[in-house]
Design a protein around this motif. Sequence first.
Motif, PDB file in Angstrom:
ATOM      1  N   THR A  23      91.953  25.361  12.840  1.00 13.77           N
ATOM      2  CA  THR A  23      91.601  27.102  12.470  1.00 13.77           C
ATOM      3  C   THR A  23      90.441  26.848  12.012  1.00 13.77           C
ATOM      4  N   PHE A  24      89.337  27.538  12.648  1.00 15.43           N
ATOM      5  CA  PHE A  24      87.987  27.598  12.354  1.00 15.43           C
ATOM      6  C   PHE A  24      87.667  28.896  11.429  1.00 15.43           C
ATOM      7  N   PHE A  25      86.637  28.888  10.470  1.00 16.35           N
ATOM      8  CA  PHE A  25      86.305  29.969   9.740  1.00 16.35           C
ATOM      9  C   PHE A  25      84.712  29.951   9.534  1.00 16.35           C
ATOM     10  N   PRO A  26      84.178  30.442  10.729  1.00 15.99           N
ATOM     11  CA  PRO A  26      82.552  30.136  10.441  1.00 15.99           C
ATOM     12  C   PRO A  26      82.092  31.270   9.464  1.00 15.99           C
ATOM     13  N   VAL A  27      80.951  31.058   8.630  1.00 14.41           N
ATOM     14  CA  VAL A  27      80.497  31.761   7.661  1.00 14.41           C
ATOM     15  C   VAL A  27      78.878  31.648   7.361  1.00 14.41           C
ATOM     16  N   PRO A  28      78.271  32.876   7.577  1.00 13.70           N
ATOM     17  CA  PRO A  28      76.693  32.666   7.769  1.00 13.70           C
ATOM     18  C   PRO A  28      76.273  32.502   6.464  1.00 13.70           C
ATOM     19  N   PHE A  29      76.595  31.462   5.712  1.00 15.84           N
ATOM     20  CA  PHE A  29      76.252  31.143   4.303  1.00 15.84           C
ATOM     21  C   PHE A  29      74.678  31.615   3.824  1.00 15.84           C
ATOM     22  N   ALA A  30      74.023  31.002   4.840  1.00 16.11           N
ATOM     23  CA  ALA A  30      72.389  31.224   4.323  1.00 16.11           C
ATOM     24  C   ALA A  30      71.982  32.292   4.538  1.00 16.11           C
ATOM     25  N   LYS A  31      72.601  33.186   5.439  1.00 17.66           N
ATOM     26  CA  LYS A  31      72.237  34.683   5.738  1.00 17.66           C
ATOM     27  C   LYS A  31      72.830  35.413   4.553  1.00 17.66           C
ATOM     28  N   LEU A  32      73.899  35.300   4.180  1.00 15.99           N
ATOM     29  CA  LEU A  32      74.591  35.964   3.043  1.00 15.99           C
ATOM     30  C   LEU A  32      73.757  35.961   1.740  1.00 15.99           C
ATOM     31  N   ALA A  33      73.395  34.312   1.564  1.00 16.53           N
ATOM     32  CA  ALA A  33      72.643  34.171   0.361  1.00 16.53           C
ATOM     33  C   ALA A  33      71.486  34.853   0.232  1.00 16.53           C
ATOM     34  N   THR A  34      70.719  34.996   1.303  1.00 12.80           N
ATOM     35  CA  THR A  34      69.296  35.553   1.594  1.00 12.80           C
ATOM     36  C   THR A  34      69.494  37.207   1.148  1.00 12.80           C
ATOM     37  N   GLU A  35      70.778  37.546   1.463  1.00 14.86           N
ATOM     38  CA  GLU A  35      70.786  39.172   1.095  1.00 14.86           C
ATOM     39  C   GLU A  35      70.901  39.261  -0.294  1.00 14.86           C
ATOM     40  N   ILE A  36      71.352  38.095  -0.978  1.00 16.18           N
ATOM     41  CA  ILE A  36      71.443  38.287  -2.664  1.00 16.18           C
ATOM     42  C   ILE A  36      70.301  37.898  -3.171  1.00 16.18           C
ATOM     43  N   SER A  51      66.064  36.216  -3.341  1.00 16.88           N
ATOM     44  CA  SER A  51      64.969  35.772  -2.400  1.00 16.88           C
ATOM     45  C   SER A  51      64.652  34.352  -2.691  1.00 16.88           C
ATOM     46  N   ASP A  52      64.774  34.058  -3.975  1.00 17.47           N
ATOM     47  CA  ASP A  52      64.436  32.648  -4.467  1.00 17.47           C
ATOM     48  C   ASP A  52      65.128  31.397  -3.626  1.00 17.47           C
ATOM     49  N   SER A  53      64.427  30.710  -2.737  1.00 19.23           N
ATOM     50  CA  SER A  53      65.114  29.627  -1.869  1.00 19.23           C
ATOM     51  C   SER A  53      65.825  28.736  -2.716  1.00 19.23           C
ATOM     52  N   ARG A  54      65.483  28.366  -3.938  1.00 17.65           N
ATOM     53  CA  ARG A  54      66.291  27.334  -4.735  1.00 17.65           C
ATOM     54  C   ARG A  54      67.952  27.955  -5.060  1.00 17.65           C
ATOM     55  N   LEU A  55      67.554  29.125  -5.701  1.00 21.29           N
ATOM     56  CA  LEU A  55      68.968  29.886  -6.114  1.00 21.29           C
ATOM     57  C   LEU A  55      69.818  30.318  -4.863  1.00 21.29           C
ATOM     58  N   ARG A  56      69.205  30.513  -3.772  1.00 17.51           N
ATOM     59  CA  ARG A  56      69.783  30.775  -2.672  1.00 17.51           C
ATOM     60  C   ARG A  56      70.677  29.642  -2.056  1.00 17.51           C
ATOM     61  N   LYS A  57      70.206  28.495  -2.280  1.00 20.40           N
ATOM     62  CA  LYS A  57      71.125  27.370  -1.869  1.00 20.40           C
ATOM     63  C   LYS A  57      72.399  27.067  -2.995  1.00 20.40           C
ATOM     64  N   LEU A  58      72.028  27.419  -4.294  1.00 14.58           N
ATOM     65  CA  LEU A  58      72.992  27.099  -5.152  1.00 14.58           C
ATOM     66  C   LEU A  58      74.020  28.470  -5.121  1.00 14.58           C
ATOM     67  N   LEU A  59      73.663  29.602  -4.646  1.00 15.31           N
ATOM     68  CA  LEU A  59      74.503  30.657  -4.453  1.00 15.31           C
ATOM     69  C   LEU A  59      75.452  30.698  -3.309  1.00 15.31           C
ATOM     70  N   ALA A  60      74.934  29.954  -2.169  1.00 22.98           N
ATOM     71  CA  ALA A  60      75.710  29.698  -1.035  1.00 22.98           C
ATOM     72  C   ALA A  60      76.852  28.862  -1.301  1.00 22.98           C
ATOM     73  N   ASN A  61      76.728  28.056  -2.516  1.00 20.16           N
ATOM     74  CA  ASN A  61      77.971  27.331  -2.808  1.00 20.16           C
ATOM     75  C   ASN A  61      78.835  28.102  -3.463  1.00 20.16           C
ATOM     76  N   MET A  62      78.545  29.134  -4.150  1.00 19.95           N
ATOM     77  CA  MET A  62      79.397  29.985  -5.019  1.00 19.95           C
ATOM     78  C   MET A  62      79.923  31.045  -3.873  1.00 19.95           C
ATOM     79  N   ILE A  63      79.457  31.285  -2.619  1.00 20.67           N
ATOM     80  CA  ILE A  63      79.909  32.141  -1.645  1.00 20.67           C
ATOM     81  C   ILE A  63      81.009  31.289  -1.170  1.00 20.67           C
ATOM     82  N   TYR A  64      80.927  30.224  -0.896  1.00 16.21           N
ATOM     83  CA  TYR A  64      82.276  29.471  -0.390  1.00 16.21           C
ATOM     84  C   TYR A  64      83.389  29.515  -1.097  1.00 16.21           C
ATOM     85  N   VAL A  65      83.185  29.442  -2.510  1.00 18.35           N
ATOM     86  CA  VAL A  65      84.194  29.472  -3.560  1.00 18.35           C
ATOM     87  C   VAL A  65      84.999  30.978  -3.277  1.00 18.35           C
ATOM     88  N   GLY A  66      84.230  31.697  -3.027  1.00 15.83           N
ATOM     89  CA  GLY A  66      84.780  33.362  -2.741  1.00 15.83           C
ATOM     90  C   GLY A  66      85.525  33.310  -1.678  1.00 15.83           C
TER      91      GLY A  66
END
Lengths: 596, 350
Positions: A107-120, A122-137
């Motif tokens: 069962t696959f659940f594709p998530v556009p992590f990078a895109k979602l993080a960009t919406e939160i 703009s800082d690219s380093r923080l974006r990477k870290l936030l992508a990690n918290m998005i998968y927790v959500g």
Amino acid sequence: MNDFSIQVATVNGSGSQSSNTVLMRSIFQMGIPVSGKNLFPSNIAGLPTWFTIRANKDGWIARRKEIDFLIAMNAETAREDVMNLDPNRVVVYEETLKLNQYRKDLTFFPVPFAKLATEIISDSRLRKLLANMIYVGVVGELLEIDPAEMEVALTKQFKGKAKAVALNKTALEVGRKYAKENFDKTTVPYKTQRMNATKDKIIIDGNSAAALGCMFGGVTVATWYPITPSSSLCESLADYMKDYRIEKDGKASFAIVQAEDELAAIGMAIGAGWAGARSMTSTAGPGISLMQEFIGLAYYAEIPVVIFDITRVGPSTGLPTRTQQSDILSLVYCSHGDTKHIVLLPASVSECFSMAYQAFDLTERFQTPIFVMSDLDLGMNNWMSDPFEYPKIKFDRGKVLSAEDLKKLGSFKRYGDVDGDGIPYRTLPGTNHPAASYFTRGSGHNDRAVYSERPDDYKNNMDRLNKKYDTARQEVPQPEIDNAKGATAGLLAFGTTHFAIIESLDQLKREYNMPVSYYRLRAVPFTNDLIEFFEKHDRVYIVEQNRDGQMEMLVKLELPANLVGKIRSIRHYSGIPIDARFVTDELVAAEKGERQ
Amino acid sequence: MSTTMQPPAASPKHSNRLGYVTADYKGADSTLCAGCGHDAITSQIIKAFYEYGVEPYNVAKLSGIGCSSKTPAYFLSRSHGFNGVHGRMPALATGVLLANKQLVSIGVSGDGDTASIGMGQFVHLLRRNVPMIYIIENNGVYGLTKGQFSATADLGSKAKSGVANDLPPIDVCAMAIELGCNFVARSFAGDPKQMVSLLKAALGHRGTAMFDVISPCVTFNNHDGSTKSYKYAKDHEELLHEISFVPFFEQITVDYAEGETKDVELHDGSHIRLRKADKGYDPTSKAEAFNTLRQCQESNEFLTGLIYINEQKPDFLSLLNMTDDPLATLPQERTQPSENDLREIMADLM
């Protein structure tokens, strides 16, 4: 329900540790037993790393090999990670990786992590870290983890950093919302449901637990040299000591020194032990190799020192960030000549704590190096545990003679066996009495510590050291023995294999109706009940994580010849922590073979 | 070195200010070769510790392995001694002082022990400024293994067998200064007066007092062609200054002409008084110390005296900010946090 494993595959250095901790803690806070294991490369950034969370309603906290829920964030390993899954498992992944093309039975659940993080942000380093918290959500929503608990876990993780808390909460919410709007969570066969099995439990890693044990055991001198996986022990010790061992006038009741190498680290610890400090060092296998000469000196000159060996995979540099139990022989017989050492074998974080403080009593009581052998799995991973109990014991400072004692005695023999237990008396430098001083040397000496090459002096000394070792048998942590009713087979193990073994014993009983007894060694030298255990059973399986069956060799040396034939061996040495299914499968296959 | 300084007490004749006689500072009989330079050094250690008035019970004497490392058995038999492993005495000494900062520590090492196998530990001892006297009994050879060259043997100097050394020496004094050692002295086993004064000054110094002593090996390195023989050392000695030591309780008198002597005050208030031999040497200047060492090397001269001193740098034990009482003697109440502390830590982990 409450029985699944999650694996997060990321890139080393991508900052996923906080996210994984939040995920694990929020399950823990729902009262569900949980354990986490970090499988990481010997590298700072860029190589693949996996973090596994196991939630288990029955409280099994060993590694489980099978992954139920994969979070594929690392492009480099994503395909392999997916191919390794059993059928019908779940994959959450960065949608641009297009992982759904590889398998039809998942069962696959594709998530556009990078895109979602960009919406939160703009800082690219923080974006990477936030992508990690998005998968927790996302995972939180799919597994129905209580959002309130996730917020509590997150606030604890970023304690005192209001901005980080706010940003991460947003990311968590973005993930949760995306999953709610785009996925049908009823297709996920795993769920969390509140339990009450973690109330008052703590989560801690073995090295921090050992550090606490040292602090409450009254350590005063710790000298060490950085090496994986032991560095966090002394680092953690330094942190705790700063909080709890600074006196009112601002002065430290301890000294922690980062030495220039392992040779110096053990040398300083031995010098401090000789002069009366509760002293220690911590290292891993390669460090033990370097310390051997000094350890032989401490054994022969009878100097207290506690040495933690947090083992990793050998030989040589080995696999620095993988786990193994392969230093047993090199510890028991550490250094040249006839040497035999006391080795304590903690199996849990609570034993890391208790054996650490016990080690200081033992080393001063026996005036000999005491090893505490933990491993990377126990030392560096987080484990659920009952809170540690306060050691309500009076420190045993051993047989130390004061100036007042010497006034009464008139003289003393540094290496004499006054009490018939092989343990001599000592005096500390600075003792103000003409009879106090003696000369310590690694060369031959008589019972008055005077240089001697006389055959009888040498032999007397060596025999007394042996007697001391025999005395220690009754004072080291005793084994835990569980004789199962009707069991013809027994299982003998030590250290971190414990949690896999108790789970395996349960599997053997439930799935195969095969009761198996369990003898858990907690120290070398062995006690006499080792022989009794072999007498009671037809076969005893020694389970250990090394290629050569090192514990098996030690057991063989102790057993009477008629019992040696009962030894069977189960060895796991891939560098990955052992799991219950492996033990069960090996034992069942072997037992079937016995019957044929 | 730190030691408890008491005002002079009324003591019996032939005893020091603490009431001890010379015999209280002696050790076992030496088993070294008759005439060994190391035995001469032993005698000066006994004299200096007696004259300075060090409490003998309060001394920890340490060594590594080798002929030199045997010598702590031959002095101060009332102190605890530790003959460790080759080259690793600095770590032991550091540990001993961590455990008990009130001890006076003296380490005796050899040139092999210090400049070869123990180079790493020697370097870090100096870098840390561990408060102890560190004596190198330097004879340029390995005695116990019968005469191999050590790392301090001069280029071209000859072994007893006639073989010439083809590697340049390590100058332990230059290296010590470079590493920040704040008390660097060099002497000769055949110059008891200078050695005793330097040793007493070393006792008054807080930090590592490094003392390189040319100590001829009468069995393997005291022949023509050796640069560490009695004859060579006597012929090539370049004296920096004449030295005397003034204990803190003796009044500093002004019985000298300005410009000819220099007093350096040690941390305990005592003074080392330097009478210039033939030039105005300033042992508090690092640059001058380096230059003088180099000039002497180039002219094949062997420089003795207090080469460099600096009383300002903090020592290792002070940096650690330990309790005034030695760690080794702290009772359980002071080294075991409370049950409440554990409860607090556990609550934080829940």
